[in-house]
Each structure stands twice: as C-alpha cells, then as structure tokens.
Design a protein around this motif. Sequence first.
Motif, PDB file in Angstrom:
ATOM      1  N   SER A 165       0.831  -1.212   0.000  1.00 22.04           N
ATOM      2  CA  SER A 165       0.000   0.000   0.000  1.00 22.04           C
ATOM      3  C   SER A 165       0.860   1.254   0.000  1.00 22.04           C
ATOM      4  O   SER A 165       0.517   2.258  -0.634  1.00 22.04           O
ATOM      5  CB  SER A 165      -0.939   0.001   1.198  1.00 22.04           C
ATOM      6  OG  SER A 165      -1.972  -0.927   0.991  1.00 22.04           O
ATOM      7  N   GLN A 210      -8.047   1.430  -1.405  1.00 22.93           N
ATOM      8  CA  GLN A 210      -8.474   0.268  -0.627  1.00 22.93           C
ATOM      9  C   GLN A 210      -9.686   0.645   0.236  1.00 22.93           C
ATOM     10  O   GLN A 210     -10.625  -0.118   0.366  1.00 22.93           O
ATOM     11  CB  GLN A 210      -7.320  -0.211   0.256  1.00 22.93           C
ATOM     12  CG  GLN A 210      -7.657  -1.489   1.000  1.00 22.93           C
ATOM     13  CD  GLN A 210      -6.509  -1.968   1.870  1.00 22.93           C
ATOM     14  OE1 GLN A 210      -5.430  -1.378   1.888  1.00 22.93           O
ATOM     15  NE2 GLN A 210      -6.729  -3.052   2.580  1.00 22.93           N
ATOM     16  N   GLU A 233      -5.787  -3.484  -3.325  1.00 23.46           N
ATOM     17  CA  GLU A 233      -6.669  -4.456  -2.668  1.00 23.46           C
ATOM     18  C   GLU A 233      -8.133  -4.202  -2.975  1.00 23.46           C
ATOM     19  O   GLU A 233      -8.978  -4.150  -2.076  1.00 23.46           O
ATOM     20  CB  GLU A 233      -6.419  -4.461  -1.153  1.00 23.46           C
ATOM     21  CG  GLU A 233      -4.988  -4.864  -0.869  1.00 23.46           C
ATOM     22  CD  GLU A 233      -4.768  -5.346   0.559  1.00 23.46           C
ATOM     23  OE1 GLU A 233      -5.741  -5.758   1.196  1.00 23.46           O
ATOM     24  OE2 GLU A 233      -3.610  -5.323   0.998  1.00 23.46           O
ATOM     25  N   SER A 279     -10.663  -6.679  -1.578  1.00 17.73           N
ATOM     26  CA  SER A 279     -10.989  -6.893  -0.168  1.00 17.73           C
ATOM     27  C   SER A 279     -12.421  -6.464   0.110  1.00 17.73           C
ATOM     28  O   SER A 279     -12.881  -5.429  -0.365  1.00 17.73           O
ATOM     29  CB  SER A 279     -10.010  -6.125   0.734  1.00 17.73           C
ATOM     30  OG  SER A 279     -10.203  -4.749   0.589  1.00 17.73           O
ATOM     31  N   THR A 316      -2.792  -7.249  -4.451  1.00 20.56           N
ATOM     32  CA  THR A 316      -3.756  -8.147  -3.805  1.00 20.56           C
ATOM     33  C   THR A 316      -3.058  -9.160  -2.911  1.00 20.56           C
ATOM     34  O   THR A 316      -1.872  -9.447  -3.066  1.00 20.56           O
ATOM     35  CB  THR A 316      -4.624  -8.882  -4.854  1.00 20.56           C
ATOM     36  OG1 THR A 316      -5.568  -9.703  -4.169  1.00 20.56           O
ATOM     37  CG2 THR A 316      -3.784  -9.757  -5.769  1.00 20.56           C
ATOM     38  N   HIS A 317      -3.810  -9.664  -1.957  1.00 25.82           N
ATOM     39  CA  HIS A 317      -3.320 -10.744  -1.102  1.00 25.82           C
ATOM     40  C   HIS A 317      -3.620 -12.097  -1.704  1.00 25.82           C
ATOM     41  O   HIS A 317      -3.002 -13.082  -1.375  1.00 25.82           O
ATOM     42  CB  HIS A 317      -4.049 -10.701   0.252  1.00 25.82           C
ATOM     43  CG  HIS A 317      -3.435  -9.779   1.237  1.00 25.82           C
ATOM     44  ND1 HIS A 317      -2.193 -10.001   1.774  1.00 25.82           N
ATOM     45  CD2 HIS A 317      -3.888  -8.619   1.778  1.00 25.82           C
ATOM     46  CE1 HIS A 317      -1.926  -9.021   2.626  1.00 25.82           C
ATOM     47  NE2 HIS A 317      -2.931  -8.167   2.645  1.00 25.82           N
TER      48      HIS A 317
END
Lengths: 490, 253
Positions: free
Chosen positions: B45, B89, B175, B178, B206-207
């Motif tokens: 981020s 985000q 993200e 999310s 992204t995760h």
Amino acid sequence: MPAVQETVEQVRSIDVDQYKYGFTTDVEMELAPKGLSEDIVRYISAKKGEPEWMLEWRLDAYRRWLTLREPEWARVHYPKIDFQDLYYYAAPKSNPAPKSLDEIDPAILETYKKLGIPLREQEVLAGVAPENRIAVDAVFDSVSVATTFKDELAKAGVIFCSISEALREHPELVKQYIGSVVPTTDNFYATLNSAVFSDGSFVYVPPGVRCPMELSTYFRINEKNTGQFERTLIIADKGSYVSYLEGCTAPMRDENQLHAAVVELVALEDAEIKYSTVQNWYPGDSEGRGGIYNFVTKRGDCRGARSKISWTQVETGSAITWKYPSCILRGDDSQGEFYSIAVSNGAQQVDSGTKMIHLGKNTRSRIISKGISAGKSQNTYRGLVSAHRRATNAKNFTNCDSLLIGNKCGAHTVPYIESKTASAVFEHEATTSKVSEDQMFYCMQRGLTQEEAIALIVNGFVKDVLQQLPMEFMVEAQKLIAISLEGSVG
Amino acid sequence: MSLLEIKNLTAKLADEDKQILNGLNLTVEKGQVAAIMGPNGSGKSTLSYVLAGREDYDVTDGEALLDGENILELAPDERAAKGLFLAFQYPIEIPGVGQMTFLKAAINAQRKKNGLGEISTPEFIKLVNGKAKELGISQDMLRRSVNVGFSGGEKKRNEILQMSLLAPKLAILDETDSGLDIDALKIVADGVNAMRSPDRAFVVITHYQRLLDYIRPDVVHVMAGGQIVKSGGPELALELEANGYADIVGKAA
C-alpha cells in the motif's frame, strides 16, 4: 461544476492577504466632530432634519447608554474600544441628500460599480428578466446615497427608502414600529446605535402585497476612524411577503473600525419576511491587524398569527463578529428560521448564533448552523431556544455542524435550551468534523488542485444553507466562501 | 519505453524513521497487467501511496518514471492529470458533495490541465450513465454524496466507475478485492478487463489469487521488506496460494 471552477479562478487571481474590496474612495467628506456627547446626538438628528420626538428618543438612548457596560460574555477578545476616539457621522460633502443619481459624486457611483452594485436602473435592466431584478439602497458611511426602483415599488404600494427619508415622509410608520422589536434599552451596542444611528433602510409592505422584486441594501464603510451605525426597519403588513438582502464591504485599514447596526423586522398576521445577509466586511490581515468589529443586533418579531421570519446569513468577513439574528415567535402558529454559514480564517473571531423565543401556541423554529474555522480563527455558535409557559406544542429543530480546517483553529458550540411547557419538543443535533487529509488526497488523486478540493468539500458541507439563499446570491456566496478560505491549507 | 519504471525507490513515513520501501525496482510495460502480492506489512500500500503522491511519506532516494518523466516531485493532482489513477483500498466519504458534481469536477480538472475545454453536460451525463450501467451502479447511487452510505462493494464499484471515466494510462488497484463478495468481484473484474488496452497498464495489488482468476495478470511480482523479491508469470500466484509466502520471503531475507 462551473461554480467551483469559477471560484477557483477567482481565488487564483488574488493573493492570500488581498481583500478584493479593500480599495478606498477619494471623496470629500463632512465629519461630525470626533467623540460622543449629547451635542453629537443633536448634531446627527439636526443633520437629518428629524422631528423632535426622534431627537428625544435618541437622547433617551444616549443617557441610558452612559449607564451600560460593554458585554463581555462572548468568546471574543479585543482591546477596549475608546468610544471618544471615533467619528459618529460621515457624509459625502458634495451632496449629502442627493435627489437623483446625477447629483451623486461620480467617485461614489464608481465605487458601487466596482463593487458590482449598479445603481443606474438602466444598467440593472440590461439583460435581466423583470422577476430577477433587485432594488438597491446604497449606504455610504453614514448616509444612504441612492435607492433604485423606488417608483416601480411605489406602484405596488411598497415603501423602500432610507430611514432618514422615512422619518421625513412616513414619520407615523417609523414612530409606531422603531424600537418595538429592539428597544433602546436592549443592550450596550443596540442602545449606542439608537443614540447615533445615521442611516439605513426602511421597508413597508402593505397588506396582501407580495413585493414584486428582491430588496437589497449595500453597506460600504469608507471613511477612516468612522463607526457605522445603521438602522434597518422592515414591516410586512398582514398577508404580505418580502425578501431582503444585505451586503457589506469596507476598505483595508490597519486600525479597527466599529460597525454596530440594529435590524428590526415586524411580521404581522400571515406575513413572511426572508432576510439574507452576505457579510464581507474587511477581516483584517492574517496577523489580526485591522478589520471591522461587527457588533450587530438583529431581531424579528413574528407579531401576527401564522407569520414567518427567516434569517439566512453568510458571514465571511469582520475581525470580530458578535451577532445573533433572532425571532420572537409571538403569534400563534408562527415560524422562525435561522440558516447560517460562518467562515473564519486568519485571526478572525466569530461568536454568532440565534435566539428562538417561543411565546405563541404551535410555534415552530428551525436552526441550521454551519461553522467553518480555518487558520488561527475561533468560531463559536451560541444559541438560545426557549418556550414560554403559554407556548404549547412549540417545536424546534437545531442542527449545528462545525468544520475545522488545519489544526490551529477552534470551533465551539454553546446551546441554551429552556422550556417551561411540557408539550414542547426541542431537538438538538451537533457535529464537529475536520477536512481530513484523506479527503484532500482523495480529491487531488482525481485531479483536483488543493484549492479546488477545499472548495468542493466546503461547498458540500454548507450546501443545506446555501440552498436557502436567493438564486443569484448562491453562486456569489459560494465564491466568497472559497475566497475566504484561500491559504487555509498547506 | 516502459510506461512505469521505478528505480531504487526508498521511502519512509514522514514522521517516523523506519524505511518502508527499501530500494525498490519495478518496470511495468504498456498493455501489461502486473500483480503485486506479498505478506502484510511488505509495503504494497505504501508503494501505491508514494506513487500517487500522498503527503505522509518522504521519498529519500530513487525515482519513478511515468512515460519517462519522474513524477515524484509532482503534486498528486498533476500526477492524476498525467494519467495515474489509484483505486483506494478504503474509498473516502465526502458528505454533501454529490457524485455527479464530484465526477464532473474531476473530469474537468484533468481536462483543464491537459489543455482541453470542459465536457458538455449532455456528453457527461451520457458518459456516466453508460459506464454506470456496465458496472451495475444505480441512478440512486449517482444521486447520493460521494461514497456516503455506500456498502463496501458499492464503494469499490464506484472506484472502478471513476477509473473508467478518467481513462488513466496507469491504474493502481490497491486491494480492490478486499470486502467483495463473488458477484461484486466479477463486476469489478469485468470493469477492469473491459479497459485493458495496448496503451494502458494495471498494477493490481492483492493478497489473494482469487482476484487473479478474474483479472489474468501478465506478470506477478512478490513484494517483501519493501522490495520486489521475486517476479514470474501467472503461475507464481498459484504457487504462492499453495505454499504461502514463507518460502520466498525466507529465501530473500
């Protein structure tokens, strides 16, 4: 969003410390001797050719004033005012009571033109639809220099003139109503005003008449060391309607100048008065040097049943603002409204709000106040909502929102609520928020400059109140707010 | 010339000493979709904020070239006008400011900086209505204040709406997946896919692999300790999904 774009262009074209209306006009003035005494009161009354009762009324007020002390309860701080070090009367020498525009000093006409207030009716008429026309009373220091569209208003029976002229032409009306809402004994500044007021506007709308155009007074302080004490009296007779707008500016000067006005509104049965103010007195520089002390008493009396008085104010100027436009809801089923935007920046101090005094049955009031503080300024909302024993079913809704820009300013809310009847319903909502860095970054990431972002966020914050202004002034007020906040971030 | 070229980027929070980006190097080509994955606290981020010009960060070394021009000295709005877009985000609420007002102000602000005249109102309304329909954004949402009272999914769709209206050269999606349910995720992915073009690139932070099932990346970068520690094709994301970060991050450290 053209208004924002325009705002920004206007902001760009001026410097942070540059007050757009800060120029002075070079005209020869006639000044009363400095200081205040019974002789000065007599001098002013004589200058105006007033009837004897008016002089007595002023002298009573003056004697009363000598016994009063300056109020100190407001959250404002300033050095003590030397009331003997002021001029209480200043009029253009050339012709203090011009009969037509041709007799007015061209420099003064030019001043109003520069301020964007055309006094020649044909200039006003150019390209303006009849329903959008505005009649203007222009007050320069202590005297009214011109009132436009008087003839057309007279056809509808509406009297719109300076209060000096009203005292000469309609003394019975003035005598009946002056001091009936704000008595000479009311408070320190109102009492002072009663003694020395020099001019102001007078409006009378006869029964059943809807005033055919917006009325407006434009106040300009020009002379140095001069206090401006104007007095406005508006009477809406049974079943009538009038919308009135007040604007004000002053030159940039290093010393402080005093403005202590009184405005009285009277609404009889079924009448409605809408009073809007765009106050842009010189606020002083960013260090707090100079600027106007704006100590004003404004009050409306909903005297008749089902009458309505609505105050809308956009306050961006003055070094110190002390004003509480109020409504006395005397008539049964009468309504009072107060919509306010108070912007403070630099070293400005604002203590402003309203009083809604419910005396009649089923009276309703509504308060929407939006305070915006930036720079090192302090902005206080102070308001009273009260219900008398007799005021059964009184209703009030209050919403006070404060917005902070930066971390050196302050916002304060001081509401007083008193109810002596069990059937009253009073609601109070208040919020304090900050223009966050997140909001600024979000807007800027989408392409808006810092100024554009602030203008957008603040205009969103004040939207509910701006919508109450007459259309033509909404855009004007939007611009003014953005300009006032220039330099408030970064 | 690459669309984005980041060289030795080093940055820290303005009021703390701790470095978050430690000499990061990354190149993104025109037409590419580059995914950036990495564990919590790896600086993903921060990278997006530093590129967009958020004030809270100090760049202590390195440069970031957009179309060959170092953008790190520019104000956020100037970067935006040069075609950099960040889908937040956590999109920010702006009470009292209508969506349409905001969208038009943003479009016109960018047009102005690029020497273009203001968009006409009919043209603007047509444009917004068209894009809104594609993204399943109701007229009611367009009438509300910016992001106020929006659900998580509505906020994210609103970011994609802004992206498609502003048509950036480089879009960074921080993200964006999310808080999205699978239907909303598909709508967002469709919105992104519809915008893929040879002149435009996406950096998708992204995760999870899940988003990459819908937005197929050309390249996957793994970030750890404020650096890109491994790059590869789409299969790298699958590998991470299966084995976690520990393997790669451990090796790099």
